[in-house]
Design a protein around this motif. Sequence first.
Motif, short mmCIF file in Angstrom:
data_model
loop_
_atom_site.label_atom_id
_atom_site.label_comp_id
_atom_site.label_asym_id
_atom_site.label_seq_id
_atom_site.Cartn_x
_atom_site.Cartn_y
_atom_site.Cartn_z
N SER A 19 -4.42 8.62 -0.48
CA SER A 19 -4.13 7.17 -0.19
C SER A 19 -3.22 6.92 1.00
O SER A 19 -3.55 5.93 1.70
CB SER A 19 -3.27 6.83 -1.50
OG SER A 19 -2.90 5.60 -1.36
N SER A 22 -6.03 7.01 3.80
CA SER A 22 -6.43 5.56 3.96
C SER A 22 -5.73 4.60 4.88
O SER A 22 -6.08 4.06 5.70
CB SER A 22 -6.78 4.81 2.66
OG SER A 22 -7.93 5.56 1.71
N SER A 25 -5.67 5.59 8.33
CA SER A 25 -6.86 5.42 9.16
C SER A 25 -6.60 3.89 9.55
O SER A 25 -7.03 3.57 10.81
CB SER A 25 -8.00 5.46 7.90
OG SER A 25 -8.20 6.49 7.70
N SER A 144 -15.78 6.90 -6.82
CA SER A 144 -14.99 7.71 -6.18
C SER A 144 -15.68 9.22 -6.73
O SER A 144 -16.57 9.25 -7.59
CB SER A 144 -13.50 7.94 -6.90
OG SER A 144 -13.39 7.93 -8.17
N ASN A 156 -14.40 4.59 -0.63
CA ASN A 156 -14.07 3.71 0.49
C ASN A 156 -13.11 4.29 1.21
O ASN A 156 -13.23 4.21 2.71
CB ASN A 156 -13.76 2.41 -0.07
CG ASN A 156 -12.53 2.54 -0.97
OD1 ASN A 156 -12.19 3.48 -1.24
ND2 ASN A 156 -11.76 1.29 -1.13
N GLY A 157 -12.11 5.23 0.92
CA GLY A 157 -11.30 5.84 1.64
C GLY A 157 -11.79 6.63 2.71
O GLY A 157 -11.49 6.98 4.08
N VAL A 160 -13.63 4.93 5.62
CA VAL A 160 -12.67 4.26 6.54
C VAL A 160 -11.97 5.58 7.48
O VAL A 160 -11.70 5.08 8.91
CB VAL A 160 -11.34 3.56 5.76
CG1 VAL A 160 -10.23 3.39 6.72
CG2 VAL A 160 -12.00 2.42 5.11
N MET A 161 -11.60 6.61 6.83
CA MET A 161 -11.30 7.81 7.64
C MET A 161 -12.51 8.47 8.56
O MET A 161 -11.90 8.43 9.71
CB MET A 161 -11.00 8.90 6.87
CG MET A 161 -9.79 8.86 5.97
SD MET A 161 -9.68 10.40 4.77
CE MET A 161 -9.78 11.75 5.53
N THR A 225 -12.10 -2.85 2.84
CA THR A 225 -12.44 -1.93 1.99
C THR A 225 -11.37 -1.65 0.99
O THR A 225 -11.59 -1.23 -0.01
CB THR A 225 -13.12 -0.77 2.45
OG1 THR A 225 -12.15 -0.12 3.16
CG2 THR A 225 -14.17 -1.27 3.51
N ILE A 226 -10.07 -1.83 1.34
CA ILE A 226 -9.10 -1.49 0.53
C ILE A 226 -7.92 -2.31 -0.05
O ILE A 226 -7.17 -2.17 -0.94
CB ILE A 226 -8.04 -0.36 1.41
CG1 ILE A 226 -7.51 -0.90 2.42
CG2 ILE A 226 -9.08 0.80 1.62
CD1 ILE A 226 -6.62 0.04 3.32
N SER A 268 3.23 6.69 1.88
CA SER A 268 2.52 6.77 0.77
C SER A 268 3.18 7.92 -0.58
O SER A 268 3.51 7.33 -1.62
CB SER A 268 1.12 7.50 1.05
OG SER A 268 0.50 7.36 -0.25
#
Length: 305
Positions: A19, A22, A25, A144, A156-157, A160-161, A225-226, A268
């Motif tokens: 997390s 994300s 990123s 996921s 989605n994570g 994004v990375m 996206t998040i 996080s």
Amino acid sequence: MFGYSMEEVGNIVVMQGFSGLSLFSVLLLMALGLAIIFGQMGVINMAHGEFMAVGAYTTVFMSKIAVSYDIVNSYFVFAIVAAFILAFLIGYLIEYVLIRHLYKRPLDTLLATWGLSLVMQQIFRSTFGAKEVSAELPEWLLGSFKPTEDIDIPINGVFVMGLALIVTVGVYLFMYRSRWGLRVRATMQNRVMAGAVGINTKKVDRLTFALGCGIAGVAGAAFTTIASTGPTTGSLYIVDSFMVVVFGGAASLMGTIASAFGIAQAQSILQFFMTSSMGKVATLMTIVIILMMRPEGLFASKVRK
């Protein structure tokens, strides 16, 4: 951490760590644009978060068009490109109208861009409403995968990375492996000498500022996206973005990457075991202590005085 077995703690650290990746990123994308504007040009752009919101709202708008034409699964890459172009063009215009009159006056740039951020927030509020809105994501960004039974990693994570990695490599090639990047660094180090050897420093300034804003637009597209987007969403990330740039070293690409990673991971993981505010306080106190020992940041740029 009391009340958790060692295996549970390990799983929590992995999931919260991902997390954090994300968040890392998005922070990295924001900080890359800010590092170009602040680190290379010395402009304190308090409206940088609003350029992130420009990218986010562009993505939301394109998602609504995609839904009406039933092309949701193919619009998102084009939305990222559109977010960059729109934020770039707005940044180019802002530099020409406002910023070019304020170089070498950092406090004036802070006040002017803070006022600009308030104006842009009101434009967002009048155009899109005060409520937060979300983009319709393609199916390939949903769901996921499970490397183990207890760990879920969102797709989605991962996307994004990957986007952050592509943009980071692009910025590195632009700044350190291109003639234009050489001109940018020459202008930063000695504007008078750069002009004397034929570099159009005004053009360099305008395009560099616009590039930083365009990267913030990409961060906004990634952000959709998040999380959902509201008129003040960008302002919530501006402090963290400045913290990343200052902590890593204002003109250092490696410092920006390392700082974004460390801050995102710390927030996080700590926020899971503490309250959200206490996690931020612990992270900030650690940064303050390190900056007391290294005021130039983690990776100080080596410039001949």
